[in-house]
Scaffold this active site. Structure first.
Site, PDB file in Angstrom:
ATOM      1  N   TRP A   1      11.193  -2.777  -5.091  1.00  0.00           N
ATOM      2  CA  TRP A   1       9.886  -2.563  -5.729  1.00  0.00           C
ATOM      3  C   TRP A   1      10.037  -2.174  -7.198  1.00  0.00           C
ATOM      4  O   TRP A   1      10.657  -1.152  -7.514  1.00  0.00           O
ATOM      5  CB  TRP A   1       9.111  -1.464  -4.997  1.00  0.00           C
ATOM      6  CG  TRP A   1       8.541  -1.877  -3.672  1.00  0.00           C
ATOM      7  CD1 TRP A   1       9.246  -2.244  -2.559  1.00  0.00           C
ATOM      8  CD2 TRP A   1       7.148  -1.970  -3.327  1.00  0.00           C
ATOM      9  NE1 TRP A   1       8.366  -2.561  -1.553  1.00  0.00           N
ATOM     10  CE2 TRP A   1       7.083  -2.394  -1.978  1.00  0.00           C
ATOM     11  CE3 TRP A   1       5.952  -1.715  -4.016  1.00  0.00           C
ATOM     12  CZ2 TRP A   1       5.877  -2.583  -1.311  1.00  0.00           C
ATOM     13  CZ3 TRP A   1       4.747  -1.899  -3.354  1.00  0.00           C
ATOM     14  CH2 TRP A   1       4.712  -2.333  -2.025  1.00  0.00           C
TER      15      TRP A   1
ATOM     16  N   ASP B   1       8.083  -0.617  -9.247  1.00  0.00           N
ATOM     17  CA  ASP B   1       6.829   0.129  -9.184  1.00  0.00           C
ATOM     18  C   ASP B   1       6.552   0.971 -10.432  1.00  0.00           C
ATOM     19  O   ASP B   1       5.585   1.718 -10.478  1.00  0.00           O
ATOM     20  CB  ASP B   1       6.804   1.009  -7.931  1.00  0.00           C
ATOM     21  CG  ASP B   1       7.955   2.006  -7.910  1.00  0.00           C
ATOM     22  OD1 ASP B   1       8.845   1.923  -8.782  1.00  0.00           O
ATOM     23  OD2 ASP B   1       7.953   2.883  -7.030  1.00  0.00           O
TER      24      ASP B   1
ATOM     25  N   TYR C   1       4.638  -4.521  -9.297  1.00  0.00           N
ATOM     26  CA  TYR C   1       3.598  -3.567  -8.881  1.00  0.00           C
ATOM     27  C   TYR C   1       3.422  -2.467  -9.933  1.00  0.00           C
ATOM     28  O   TYR C   1       3.932  -1.366  -9.785  1.00  0.00           O
ATOM     29  CB  TYR C   1       4.022  -2.969  -7.524  1.00  0.00           C
ATOM     30  CG  TYR C   1       3.008  -2.061  -6.865  1.00  0.00           C
ATOM     31  CD1 TYR C   1       1.726  -2.493  -6.586  1.00  0.00           C
ATOM     32  CD2 TYR C   1       3.349  -0.746  -6.495  1.00  0.00           C
ATOM     33  CE1 TYR C   1       0.805  -1.657  -5.960  1.00  0.00           C
ATOM     34  CE2 TYR C   1       2.441   0.095  -5.867  1.00  0.00           C
ATOM     35  CZ  TYR C   1       1.173  -0.371  -5.603  1.00  0.00           C
ATOM     36  OH  TYR C   1       0.260   0.455  -4.973  1.00  0.00           O
TER      37      TYR C   1
ATOM     38  N   ARG D   1      -3.762   0.948 -11.526  1.00  0.00           N
ATOM     39  CA  ARG D   1      -3.314   0.482 -10.213  1.00  0.00           C
ATOM     40  C   ARG D   1      -3.968   1.276  -9.084  1.00  0.00           C
ATOM     41  O   ARG D   1      -4.282   2.446  -9.248  1.00  0.00           O
ATOM     42  CB  ARG D   1      -1.785   0.640 -10.137  1.00  0.00           C
ATOM     43  CG  ARG D   1      -1.137  -0.074  -8.987  1.00  0.00           C
ATOM     44  CD  ARG D   1       0.361   0.097  -9.017  1.00  0.00           C
ATOM     45  NE  ARG D   1       0.785   1.442  -8.635  1.00  0.00           N
ATOM     46  CZ  ARG D   1       2.025   1.900  -8.751  1.00  0.00           C
ATOM     47  NH1 ARG D   1       2.975   1.122  -9.248  1.00  0.00           N
ATOM     48  NH2 ARG D   1       2.342   3.117  -8.383  1.00  0.00           N
ATOM     49  N   ASP D   2      -4.105   0.629  -7.951  1.00  0.00           N
ATOM     50  CA  ASP D   2      -4.551   1.283  -6.720  1.00  0.00           C
ATOM     51  C   ASP D   2      -5.928   1.933  -6.911  1.00  0.00           C
ATOM     52  O   ASP D   2      -6.138   3.090  -6.563  1.00  0.00           O
ATOM     53  CB  ASP D   2      -3.518   2.354  -6.319  1.00  0.00           C
ATOM     54  CG  ASP D   2      -3.524   2.636  -4.826  1.00  0.00           C
ATOM     55  OD1 ASP D   2      -3.980   1.772  -4.056  1.00  0.00           O
ATOM     56  OD2 ASP D   2      -3.080   3.726  -4.423  1.00  0.00           O
TER      57      ASP D   2
ATOM     58  N   SER E   1      -1.122   5.760  -4.634  1.00  0.00           N
ATOM     59  CA  SER E   1      -0.197   4.996  -5.468  1.00  0.00           C
ATOM     60  C   SER E   1      -0.743   4.709  -6.853  1.00  0.00           C
ATOM     61  O   SER E   1      -0.407   3.703  -7.466  1.00  0.00           O
ATOM     62  CB  SER E   1       0.178   3.688  -4.766  1.00  0.00           C
ATOM     63  OG  SER E   1       1.032   3.950  -3.686  1.00  0.00           O
TER      64      SER E   1
ATOM     65  N   ASP F   1      -2.550  -5.308  -3.284  1.00  0.00           N
ATOM     66  CA  ASP F   1      -3.898  -4.692  -3.251  1.00  0.00           C
ATOM     67  C   ASP F   1      -4.851  -5.093  -4.362  1.00  0.00           C
ATOM     68  O   ASP F   1      -6.057  -4.886  -4.227  1.00  0.00           O
ATOM     69  CB  ASP F   1      -3.835  -3.159  -3.309  1.00  0.00           C
ATOM     70  CG  ASP F   1      -3.345  -2.545  -2.043  1.00  0.00           C
ATOM     71  OD1 ASP F   1      -3.184  -3.258  -1.054  1.00  0.00           O
ATOM     72  OD2 ASP F   1      -3.130  -1.323  -2.051  1.00  0.00           O
TER      73      ASP F   1
ATOM     74  N   HIS G   1      -4.732  -8.175   4.467  1.00  0.00           N
ATOM     75  CA  HIS G   1      -4.356  -8.389   5.875  1.00  0.00           C
ATOM     76  C   HIS G   1      -5.617  -8.600   6.681  1.00  0.00           C
ATOM     77  O   HIS G   1      -6.731  -8.515   6.151  1.00  0.00           O
ATOM     78  CB  HIS G   1      -3.546  -7.196   6.393  1.00  0.00           C
ATOM     79  CG  HIS G   1      -4.267  -5.890   6.276  1.00  0.00           C
ATOM     80  ND1 HIS G   1      -5.071  -5.395   7.281  1.00  0.00           N
ATOM     81  CD2 HIS G   1      -4.351  -5.006   5.261  1.00  0.00           C
ATOM     82  CE1 HIS G   1      -5.590  -4.238   6.882  1.00  0.00           C
ATOM     83  NE2 HIS G   1      -5.173  -3.986   5.662  1.00  0.00           N
TER      84      HIS G   1
ATOM     85  N   ASN H   1       1.198  -2.678   5.527  1.00  0.00           N
ATOM     86  CA  ASN H   1       0.250  -2.301   6.571  1.00  0.00           C
ATOM     87  C   ASN H   1       0.909  -2.335   7.949  1.00  0.00           C
ATOM     88  O   ASN H   1       2.099  -2.592   8.068  1.00  0.00           O
ATOM     89  CB  ASN H   1      -1.007  -3.172   6.518  1.00  0.00           C
ATOM     90  CG  ASN H   1      -2.187  -2.413   7.101  1.00  0.00           C
ATOM     91  OD1 ASN H   1      -2.324  -2.291   8.322  1.00  0.00           O
ATOM     92  ND2 ASN H   1      -3.030  -1.856   6.231  1.00  0.00           N
TER      93      ASN H   1
ATOM     94  N   TRP I   1      -4.184   3.532   6.888  1.00  0.00           N
ATOM     95  CA  TRP I   1      -3.066   2.818   6.279  1.00  0.00           C
ATOM     96  C   TRP I   1      -1.902   3.719   5.894  1.00  0.00           C
ATOM     97  O   TRP I   1      -0.912   3.257   5.328  1.00  0.00           O
ATOM     98  CB  TRP I   1      -3.538   2.073   5.032  1.00  0.00           C
ATOM     99  CG  TRP I   1      -4.297   2.933   4.056  1.00  0.00           C
ATOM    100  CD1 TRP I   1      -5.660   3.064   3.991  1.00  0.00           C
ATOM    101  CD2 TRP I   1      -3.774   3.799   3.040  1.00  0.00           C
ATOM    102  NE1 TRP I   1      -6.006   3.948   3.002  1.00  0.00           N
ATOM    103  CE2 TRP I   1      -4.878   4.414   2.394  1.00  0.00           C
ATOM    104  CE3 TRP I   1      -2.494   4.107   2.606  1.00  0.00           C
ATOM    105  CZ2 TRP I   1      -4.718   5.334   1.343  1.00  0.00           C
ATOM    106  CZ3 TRP I   1      -2.329   5.026   1.568  1.00  0.00           C
ATOM    107  CH2 TRP I   1      -3.436   5.621   0.951  1.00  0.00           C
TER     108      TRP I   1
ATOM    109  N   ASP J   1       4.070   6.298   2.468  1.00  0.00           N
ATOM    110  CA  ASP J   1       2.876   5.630   1.922  1.00  0.00           C
ATOM    111  C   ASP J   1       2.111   6.529   0.955  1.00  0.00           C
ATOM    112  O   ASP J   1       1.318   6.045   0.144  1.00  0.00           O
ATOM    113  CB  ASP J   1       1.907   5.265   3.054  1.00  0.00           C
ATOM    114  CG  ASP J   1       2.438   4.167   3.941  1.00  0.00           C
ATOM    115  OD1 ASP J   1       3.067   3.226   3.426  1.00  0.00           O
ATOM    116  OD2 ASP J   1       2.218   4.245   5.171  1.00  0.00           O
TER     117      ASP J   1
HETATM  118  C1  BGC Z   1       4.588   3.147  -3.631  1.00  0.00           C
HETATM  119  C2  BGC Z   1       5.708   2.638  -4.486  1.00  0.00           C
HETATM  120  C3  BGC Z   1       6.900   2.307  -3.614  1.00  0.00           C
HETATM  121  C4  BGC Z   1       6.483   1.337  -2.538  1.00  0.00           C
HETATM  122  C5  BGC Z   1       7.618   1.029  -1.595  1.00  0.00           C
HETATM  123  C6  BGC Z   1       4.298   2.180  -2.540  1.00  0.00           C
HETATM  124  O1  BGC Z   1       3.392   2.738  -1.660  1.00  0.00           O
HETATM  125  O2  BGC Z   1       3.467   3.368  -4.401  1.00  0.00           O
HETATM  126  O3  BGC Z   1       6.069   3.628  -5.406  1.00  0.00           O
HETATM  127  O4  BGC Z   1       7.913   1.757  -4.387  1.00  0.00           O
HETATM  128  O5  BGC Z   1       5.431   1.866  -1.789  1.00  0.00           O
HETATM  129  O6  BGC Z   1       7.913   2.115  -0.798  1.00  0.00           O
END
Ligand code: BGC
Length: 476
Positions: free
Chosen positions: A162, A164, A197, A202-203, A209, A250, A296, A335, A396, A431
């Site tokens: 990821w 992220d 991501y 975001r989110d 997240s 998302d 999903h 999910n 979730w 999560d």
């Molecule tokens: C988080 C990321 C993370 C990814 C994988 C996401 O929910 O926001 O920071 O890298 O999950 O675990």
């Protein structure tokens, strides 16, 4: 992150509709509008259908754990070595790599062309060394030898890498170099799997997240210059290997159903469209295979939601100039929804798509209607091995009782144009933080089915990993 669906389910207490529906998404589904709403559940649409549930039993059966590996290892193969991802003063990663675009002593040279365009087929699926380290940290904490042995098996399974945050890009060259090194040892294609991501804002429909970039702080410019541009350079420098990329989980689904809710305002929605289009365009390279996140079944499963989603996907792909390497869509990312119908305890509210197979079939039709009949799918099965673990389909976050699902596998069948089962969410990664009062705490991470001991999203959650391993279905 991911998978807010209580809002799509809407009026959770409404008609306990038990459905049937053979053909998810076509006809029987009633008129579900599912517009936005937030977890307070506004706008669930107008469930009309009824009928008695059918659906197919959950598939299980043994799936060959991933990889084919094999091939002769040539110990003399040189590795390209780790690239030093030196950070420049501007914070940009210098993606200069060594001989990252091929090489090796394989004879004949490895042909990375994907059979029928499927990057997971006839390939070794590269295991993220960072994930292996996390699993090792858990192995060190358990004494039960049978459990340890199961955990060892997890170290053979591909999970996604990821990206992220901008900082994570520093590790990308070494990750890809290691995949290439393995390719040169095995003399067969090795497929890497990454997740893009880091959108600004975001989110927008959840807390867990929320990212580092914000529209009102130059977020779009930073996303493009400090995030996408270096990723592009690094991927371009690794043109001798296959790279599958899941694009911005998302984001577009949130536009489809959550516009107006929480922080999903018009400005954010437009920026998601523009920035995802930018990404699709920038990462359009023949050795890269882009899969746009498509939620999903418990989110865009209702026919109206499918149509809205498909329309947005089509518009964004078009805005990107219809890049040739947009292979398709990723569903169920992070999910827990199962592949096929199981007797979940939640109210399915007239959603004709019971599981991800149905959903992929339905989305394929909805996309066809938008002129995207050539697209393919991957399904995240990392934590969907066990059903009946949540009171509400919309839950979730760190659901207790979860188990790893089908192992990554190319061409598993079961749904239209299904390229692979993949493990996008690394099982054991949280999560979202489970304790109220912590930064980024989301109410869903405190629900009755959530394991509230959880650390921040993405951080390793040993106890949860243990549970996912123990409950794996098929068993490890
Ligand atoms: C988080 C990321 C993370 C990814 C994988 C996401 O929910 O926001 O920071 O890298 O999950 O675990």
């Amino acid at each position: 992150m991911l998978r807010r669906n209580a809002h799509q389910l809407g009026l959770a207490t409404s008609v306990a509709v038990i459905l049937a529906l053979a053909a998810c998404g076509d006809g029987g589904g009633g008129d579900t509008s599912g517009t936005g709403g937030g977890s307070s559940g506004v706008g669930a649409g107008n469930p009309t259908s009824s009928g008695v549930g059918a659906g197919t039993p959950t598939s299980s059966g043994n799936v060959d754990p991933t990889t084919t590996s094999s091939g002769n290892v040539d110990p003399t193969t040189t590795s390209s070595g780790n690239v030093d991802p030196t950070t420049t003063s501007s914070g940009n990663v210098d993606p200069t790599t060594s001989a990252a675009s091929g090489g090796g002593n394989c004879s004949p040279a490895v042909d990375i062309t994907a059979p029928s365009g499927n990057p997971f087929a006839d390939a070794h699926l590269f295991v993220d060394p960072g994930y292996v380290k996390k699993v090792d940290s858990s192995i060190a904490q358990v004494t039960d030898t049978a459990l340890k042995a199961k955990m060892e098996k997890v170290k053979q399974i591909q999970t996604a890498f990821w990206l992220d945050r901008i900082e994570a890009i520093k590790e990308l060259p070494a990750y890809l170099d290691a995949a290439l090194k393995l390719q040169n040892e095995l003399c067969e294609p090795v497929t890497a799997l990454i997740v893009v991501y880091d959108l600004p804002n975001r989110d927008c429909f959840a807390e867990a997240s929320n990212g580092e970039l914000h529209l009102d702080q130059n977020g779009t410019q930073r996303y493009r210059e400090e995030y996408i541009a270096p990723i592009k350079q690094i991927l371009a420098a690794h043109s001798g290997q296959r790279i599958a990329a899941v694009i911005e989980p998302d984001s577009l689904p949130n536009i489809a159903t959550n516009l107006g809710g929480k922080r999903c305002d018009e400005t954010t929605a437009q920026s998601y469209r523009d920035n995802v289009a930018h990404t699709l365009k920038e990462l359009n390279m023949p050795h890269v295979y882009q899969y746009i996140d498509a939620a999903h079944s418990g989110w865009l499963g209702w026919p109206d939601n499918q149509k809205k989603g498909a329309k947005i996907f089509a518009e964004v792909i078009k805005a990107a100039g219809s890049p040739a390497n947009v292979r398709g869509f990723a569903t169920n990312v992070a999910n827990y929804t199962q592949l096929s119908y199981t007797a979940e305890s939640y109210d399915q509210q007239d959603n004709p798509c019971f599981g991800e197979f149905d959903y992929v079939d339905a989305m394929a039709s909805a996309l066809s209607a938008e002129g995207l009949g050539d697209k393919h799918f991957i399904i995240d099965t990392s934590r969907n091995g066990v059903g009946n673990i949540r009171e509400d389909w919309g839950y979730w976050c760190n659901n207790k009782g979860a188990g790893m699902g089908q192992r990554p596998k190319a061409n598993p069948g079961g749904a239209t144009n299904l390229d692979a089962f993949v493990w996008v969410k690394p099982p054991g990664d949280s999560d979202g933080v489970g304790q109220e009062g912590q930064p980024r705490y989301d109410l869903f991470c405190g629900k009755e089915n959530a394991d509230t001991r959880a650390p921040q999203a993405g951080q390793w959650f040993h106890e949860y990993f243990v549970e996912c391993v123990k409950n794996a279905n098929p068993a490890l």
